[in-house]
Design an enzyme around this catalytic site. Structure first.
Site, short mmCIF file in Angstrom:
data_model
loop_
_atom_site.label_atom_id
_atom_site.label_comp_id
_atom_site.label_asym_id
_atom_site.label_seq_id
_atom_site.Cartn_x
_atom_site.Cartn_y
_atom_site.Cartn_z
N GLY A 1 0.82 -1.21 0.00
CA GLY A 1 0.00 0.00 0.00
C GLY A 1 0.85 1.25 0.00
O GLY A 1 0.57 2.21 0.73
N TYR B 1 -12.83 -3.31 11.69
CA TYR B 1 -11.47 -2.74 11.62
C TYR B 1 -10.72 -2.98 12.94
O TYR B 1 -9.55 -3.35 12.94
CB TYR B 1 -11.62 -1.26 11.31
CG TYR B 1 -10.36 -0.49 11.02
CD1 TYR B 1 -9.76 -0.52 9.77
CD2 TYR B 1 -9.78 0.32 12.01
CE1 TYR B 1 -8.61 0.22 9.51
CE2 TYR B 1 -8.64 1.07 11.75
CZ TYR B 1 -8.06 1.02 10.51
OH TYR B 1 -6.93 1.77 10.26
P1 NAP Z 1 -4.88 5.21 2.28
O1 NAP Z 1 -4.43 6.61 2.13
O2 NAP Z 1 -6.32 4.87 2.06
O3 NAP Z 1 -3.96 4.26 1.35
C1 NAP Z 1 -4.20 2.89 1.35
C2 NAP Z 1 -3.10 2.19 0.59
O4 NAP Z 1 -3.33 0.77 0.70
C3 NAP Z 1 -3.09 2.52 -0.88
O5 NAP Z 1 -1.76 2.50 -1.32
C4 NAP Z 1 -3.87 1.34 -1.50
O6 NAP Z 1 -3.51 1.06 -2.85
C5 NAP Z 1 -3.41 0.21 -0.60
N1 NAP Z 1 -4.32 -0.93 -0.58
C6 NAP Z 1 -5.59 -0.97 -0.13
N2 NAP Z 1 -6.09 -2.22 -0.28
C7 NAP Z 1 -5.10 -2.96 -0.84
C8 NAP Z 1 -5.00 -4.31 -1.26
N3 NAP Z 1 -6.02 -5.16 -1.13
N4 NAP Z 1 -3.83 -4.73 -1.82
C9 NAP Z 1 -2.79 -3.88 -1.96
N5 NAP Z 1 -2.83 -2.59 -1.58
C10 NAP Z 1 -3.97 -2.14 -1.04
O7 NAP Z 1 -4.57 4.66 3.75
P2 NAP Z 1 -3.61 5.22 4.91
O8 NAP Z 1 -4.39 6.16 5.74
O9 NAP Z 1 -2.31 5.61 4.35
O10 NAP Z 1 -3.46 3.89 5.79
C11 NAP Z 1 -2.35 3.02 5.67
C12 NAP Z 1 -2.42 2.00 6.81
O11 NAP Z 1 -2.43 2.69 8.04
C13 NAP Z 1 -3.71 1.16 6.78
O12 NAP Z 1 -3.41 -0.15 7.20
C14 NAP Z 1 -4.58 1.85 7.81
O13 NAP Z 1 -5.52 0.97 8.35
C15 NAP Z 1 -3.54 2.29 8.81
N6 NAP Z 1 -3.98 3.39 9.65
C16 NAP Z 1 -4.30 4.60 9.12
C17 NAP Z 1 -4.70 5.62 9.97
C18 NAP Z 1 -5.08 6.98 9.47
O14 NAP Z 1 -5.56 7.78 10.28
N7 NAP Z 1 -4.87 7.30 8.21
C19 NAP Z 1 -4.78 5.40 11.36
C20 NAP Z 1 -4.45 4.16 11.86
C21 NAP Z 1 -4.02 3.16 11.00
P3 NAP Z 1 -4.25 1.81 -4.10
O15 NAP Z 1 -3.70 3.21 -4.13
O16 NAP Z 1 -3.86 1.00 -5.30
O17 NAP Z 1 -5.72 1.79 -3.81
#
Ligand code: NAP
Length: 244
Positions: free
Chosen positions: A11, A156
């Site tokens: 991701g 989640y």
């Molecule tokens: P984001 O901006 O929505 O980006 C998600 C990333 O994951 C994108 O690169 C997406 O690829 C990829 N992805 C999603 N489903 C996938 C799959 N099945 N196979 C391969 N790649 C996949 O999310 P983020 O906020 O950066 O979050 C990253 C991680 O941190 C996640 O695990 C999330 O749960 C965790 N997290 C985030 C927060 C927050 O506040 N943002 C807080 C706690 C934890 P595409 O671009 O190709 O769609």
């Protein structure tokens, strides 16, 4: 680093994964940028790494699809004979929020599959190389939601709590081979995933009074991947501005 030392970040096209990929490239790793479908965003991550003098490769696959993971990683192995992945950051994740009483089966399973099966398929494939090298770093991006539980996120919270359990167990399994396994648990971080949230309201619940930035999570992941962090394993580190 003189030779290529590979770090796979799932991701990594957007958000936290992108910041982690950029940071690990600055640390000297050749970064393997995984993503699901957003090729344009993944190419932007690669270009930004290369513009800063780093090295990166694209490796798209759906982390929740065991066959797709196996095919992609087996062809990576074939194209990189004698090499292995030294650092794995399990970052790819999705959320499908809703109260459990209204939650459809698909929303439960999609979130669980992406997080927990993604962890299994990828970690299972790359772990052998780390164990043989007697060195490796696995960092998974969990969430405060998996530590404390958040209403509207039972799927989640369950998935991230599973990731934490897996991290603690695997950390104990492989510590003697100098492979460390840790999780970081972010609170609210400014990315596409949180773009629709009411930041003004939510900030009031965060002791630090603000959302975190992806680069702040990336700095913690970078430390956990460093040689200096070799005695930290099986841990979950909150990065949440005091929440949780
Ligand atoms: P984001 O901006 O929505 O980006 C998600 C990333 O994951 C994108 O690169 C997406 O690829 C990829 N992805 C999603 N489903 C996938 C799959 N099945 N196979 C391969 N790649 C996949 O999310 P983020 O906020 O950066 O979050 C990253 C991680 O941190 C996640 O695990 C999330 O749960 C965790 N997290 C985030 C927060 C927050 O506040 N943002 C807080 C706690 C934890 P595409 O671009 O190709 O769609």
């Amino acid at each position: 680093m003189a030779n290529n030392v590979y770090a796979l970040v799932t991701g990594a096209s957007r958000g936290i994964g992108r910041a982690v990929a950029e940071r690990l490239a600055k640390d000297g790793y050749t970064v393997i940028i995984n993503y699901h479908s957003n090729t344009a965003a993944a190419e932007r991550t690669k270009e930004s790494i290369e513009a800063a003098g780093g090295k990166a490769e694209l490796l798209p696959f759906d982390v929740s699809n065991g066959r797709a993971v196996e095919e992609a990683l087996t062809s990576w192995d074939a194209a990189h004979e004698g090499e292995h992945i030294s650092v794995l950051v399990n970052n790819a994740g999705i959320r499908r929020d809703g109260l459990l009483v209204f939650m459809g089966e698909e929303d439960w399973h999609d979130v669980m599959r992406t997080t927990t099966e993604g962890f299994y398929y990828i970690t299972h494939h790359v772990l052998g190389g780390m164990l043989r090298a007697r060195k490796g770093r696995i960092v998974s991006i969990a969430s405060i939601s998996g530590v404390s539980g958040l209403p509207g996120q039972t799927n989640y919270s369950a998935a991230k709590a599973a990731l934490i359990g897996a991290t603690k167990a695997l950390g104990k399994e492989v510590a003697a081979r100098k492979v460390t396994v840790n999780a970081v648990a972010p609170g609210f971080i400014t990315t596409d995933m949180t773009a629709e949230l009411d930041e003004t309201e939510l900030k009031k619940t965060i002791p630090a009074g603000r959302f975190g930035q992806p680069e702040e999570v990336a700095a913690l992941v970078s430390f956990l991947c460093s040689d200096e962090a070799g005695y930290i394993t099986g841990q979950v580190i909150n990065i949440s501005g005091g929440m949780g």
